[in-house]
Design an enzyme around this catalytic site. Structure first.
Site, PDB file in Angstrom:
ATOM      1  CB  SER A   1      -4.495   1.076   2.944  1.00  0.00           C
ATOM      2  OG  SER A   1      -3.501   0.496   2.106  1.00  0.00           O
TER       3      SER A   1
ATOM      4  CG  HIS B   1      -4.642   5.284   2.314  1.00  0.00           C
ATOM      5  ND1 HIS B   1      -4.373   6.539   2.806  1.00  0.00           N
ATOM      6  CD2 HIS B   1      -3.431   4.693   2.147  1.00  0.00           C
ATOM      7  CE1 HIS B   1      -3.074   6.705   2.944  1.00  0.00           C
ATOM      8  NE2 HIS B   1      -2.474   5.596   2.545  1.00  0.00           N
TER       9      HIS B   1
ATOM     10  CG  ASP C   1      -0.818   3.096   0.401  1.00  0.00           C
ATOM     11  OD1 ASP C   1      -0.510   4.182   0.920  1.00  0.00           O
ATOM     12  OD2 ASP C   1      -1.448   2.199   1.005  1.00  0.00           O
TER      13      ASP C   1
ATOM     14  CG  MET D   1       4.184   2.551  -2.775  1.00  0.00           C
ATOM     15  SD  MET D   1       4.699   1.152  -1.792  1.00  0.00           S
ATOM     16  CE  MET D   1       3.468   1.206  -0.485  1.00  0.00           C
TER      17      MET D   1
ATOM     18  CG  HIS E   1       0.281   7.836   1.166  1.00  0.00           C
ATOM     19  ND1 HIS E   1       0.602   6.841   2.057  1.00  0.00           N
ATOM     20  CD2 HIS E   1       1.286   8.754   1.242  1.00  0.00           C
ATOM     21  CE1 HIS E   1       1.742   7.142   2.646  1.00  0.00           C
ATOM     22  NE2 HIS E   1       2.186   8.285   2.169  1.00  0.00           N
TER      23      HIS E   1
ATOM     24  CG  MET F   1       4.433   6.578   0.038  1.00  0.00           C
ATOM     25  SD  MET F   1       3.924   5.017   0.711  1.00  0.00           S
ATOM     26  CE  MET F   1       2.353   4.827  -0.096  1.00  0.00           C
TER      27      MET F   1
ATOM     28  CG  MET G   1       4.366   8.021   6.579  1.00  0.00           C
ATOM     29  SD  MET G   1       2.929   7.196   5.856  1.00  0.00           S
ATOM     30  CE  MET G   1       3.409   5.474   5.884  1.00  0.00           C
TER      31      MET G   1
ATOM     32  N   GLY H   1       6.349   2.005   2.354  1.00  0.00           N
ATOM     33  CA  GLY H   1       6.846   1.041   1.364  1.00  0.00           C
ATOM     34  C   GLY H   1       6.062  -0.255   1.321  1.00  0.00           C
ATOM     35  CG  PHE H   2       7.064  -3.230   1.919  1.00  0.00           C
ATOM     36  CD1 PHE H   2       6.940  -4.004   0.774  1.00  0.00           C
ATOM     37  CD2 PHE H   2       8.235  -2.508   2.109  1.00  0.00           C
ATOM     38  CE1 PHE H   2       7.966  -4.063  -0.163  1.00  0.00           C
ATOM     39  CE2 PHE H   2       9.272  -2.557   1.184  1.00  0.00           C
ATOM     40  CZ  PHE H   2       9.137  -3.345   0.047  1.00  0.00           C
TER      41      PHE H   2
ATOM     42  N   GLY I   1       1.269  -4.131   6.134  1.00  0.00           N
ATOM     43  CA  GLY I   1       1.441  -5.256   7.057  1.00  0.00           C
ATOM     44  C   GLY I   1       2.632  -5.155   7.991  1.00  0.00           C
TER      45      GLY I   1
ATOM     46  CG  ASP J   1      -0.535   5.052   5.889  1.00  0.00           C
ATOM     47  OD1 ASP J   1      -0.926   3.890   6.067  1.00  0.00           O
ATOM     48  OD2 ASP J   1      -0.178   5.493   4.786  1.00  0.00           O
ATOM     49  N   GLY J   2      -0.159   3.045   8.955  1.00  0.00           N
ATOM     50  CA  GLY J   2       0.784   1.945   9.104  1.00  0.00           C
ATOM     51  C   GLY J   2       0.644   1.211  10.427  1.00  0.00           C
ATOM     52  N   GLY J   3       0.343  -0.081  10.338  1.00  0.00           N
ATOM     53  CA  GLY J   3       0.327  -0.929  11.524  1.00  0.00           C
ATOM     54  C   GLY J   3      -0.863  -0.724  12.442  1.00  0.00           C
TER      55      GLY J   3
ATOM     56  N   GLY K   1      -5.156  -1.075   6.577  1.00  0.00           N
ATOM     57  CA  GLY K   1      -4.986  -1.911   5.392  1.00  0.00           C
ATOM     58  C   GLY K   1      -4.915  -3.380   5.754  1.00  0.00           C
TER      59      GLY K   1
HETATM   60  C1  DX5 Z   1       2.664   1.906   3.734  1.00  0.00           C
HETATM   61  C2  DX5 Z   1       1.361   2.429   3.232  1.00  0.00           C
HETATM   62  C3  DX5 Z   1       0.179   2.139   4.110  1.00  0.00           C
HETATM   63  C4  DX5 Z   1      -0.131   0.728   4.385  1.00  0.00           C
HETATM   64  C5  DX5 Z   1      -1.193   0.610   5.428  1.00  0.00           C
HETATM   65  O1  DX5 Z   1       3.697   2.437   3.006  1.00  0.00           O
HETATM   66  O2  DX5 Z   1       1.424   3.819   3.084  1.00  0.00           O
HETATM   67  O3  DX5 Z   1      -0.971   2.819   3.626  1.00  0.00           O
HETATM   68  O4  DX5 Z   1      -0.558  -0.017   3.324  1.00  0.00           O
HETATM   69  O5  DX5 Z   1      -0.622   0.002   6.447  1.00  0.00           O
HETATM   70  P1  DX5 Z   1      -1.116  -1.400   7.020  1.00  0.00           P
HETATM   71  O6  DX5 Z   1      -1.098  -2.393   5.904  1.00  0.00           O
HETATM   72  O7  DX5 Z   1      -0.094  -1.651   8.069  1.00  0.00           O
HETATM   73  O8  DX5 Z   1      -2.478  -1.169   7.564  1.00  0.00           O
HETATM   74 ZN    ZN Z   2      -0.463   4.966   2.776  1.00  0.00          ZN
END
Ligand code: DX5
Ligand code: ZN
Length: 244
Positions: free
Chosen positions: A19, A44, A46, A48, A77, A79, A150, A155-156, A158, A188-190, A210
């Site tokens: 990402s 990936h 994102d 938004m 992705h 959103m 998810m 949304g963000f 990190g 996806d995420g963290g 990401g």
């Molecule tokens: C969050 C996004 C993710 C995100 C990746 O809404 O969909 O793709 O950027 O997560 P991290 O940055 O935590 O790896």
């Molecule tokens: Zn994503």
């Protein structure tokens, strides 16, 4: 419709989907070229809309511009609140896979939306937010190429992983086996170097990474590390040996 399944296209799995959300977006072109150079196969993206999520990123023009410069697989992705109205923009921009959110499409329209995307030679995935249970997806699992779990509130980049979401991966593995389906499981995420191994061992085949890559001053080195790690895990899975 594509004549190859998404699984065939992405093999070997697991591999990471990088990402670029938390990368230096002023250098997007250079970043993507460097990622590709060190073996990244999936990017990936994102999208938004400041509506489905409280943040705005980029849309079709940016994806279309990048498309000219890389052969990487574009995992888009969405959103956004209006995938039904906007999915064609992303197809025309060069998306290889479009992932929309279950929460924003009326039940009666989901199958049609999946069909419309796949009918245009693009793979289709469906994503669920942390509070949406897996059983809501049951009627659609036979149509989709991928399920995106998810593991943070979208949304963000990190954020810290919500580990309670990981049980959904196990659930999906069971359902897929029981119903003899073939969708790919992505999270996806963290996701970072410390938790990726467990996440893959639970059954996630396409972890999105990401911030763990872009928080490093040397994101290229970090990407290589993740690539080595996923290759080792792939080898262990294939040969049924435990890793680490
Ligand atoms: C969050 C996004 C993710 C995100 C990746 O809404 O969909 O793709 O950027 O997560 P991290 O940055 O935590 O790896
Ligand atoms: Zn994503």
């Amino acid at each position: 419709m594509k004549n190859k399944s998404l699984r065939e296209i992405l093999l070997p799995l697991p591999k990471i989907s990088v990402s670029i959300l938390n990368s230096d977006l002023a250098n997007l072109y250079k970043t993507v070229k460097k990622l590709e150079f060190v073996g990244t196969k999936v990017i990936h993206l994102d999208v938004m809309d400041g509506n489905f999520v409280p943040n705005l990123t980029f849309g079709p023009p940016v994806i279309k511009s990048l498309r000219k410069y890389t052969k990487c697989f574009f995992d888009v992705h969405l959103m956004v609140n209006n995938p039904k109205e906007s999915f064609l923009w992303y197809i025309n921009s060069g998306a290889d896979l479009i992932v929309f959110h279950y929460e924003v499409v009326e039940k009666k329209d989901i199958e049609k939306l999946v069909y419309e995307i796949k009918n245009r030679n693009v793979y289709c995935g469906i994503s669920i937010k942390p509070n949406t249970p897996v059983n809501k997806l049951l009627p659609y699992l036979k149509f989709v190429d991928l399920v995106l779990v998810m593991t943070v509130e979208p949304g963000f980049g990190g954020q810290k992983i919500l580990s309670e979401c990981l049980s959904k991966v196990k659930e999906l593995v069971k359902i897929r086996q029981h119903k003899k389906l073939d969708f790919i499981i992505s999270c996806d995420g963290g996701i970072n170097e410390s938790n990726i191994k467990d996440i893959i061992n639970l059954g996630c085949e396409l972890p999105v990474v990401g911030n763990a890559i872009f928080c490093d001053t040397d994101f290229v080195k970090k990407t290589k590390k993740f690539n080595i790690l996923t290759k080792k895990l792939e080898f262990c899975k294939k040969n049924k040996i435990s890793y680490g």
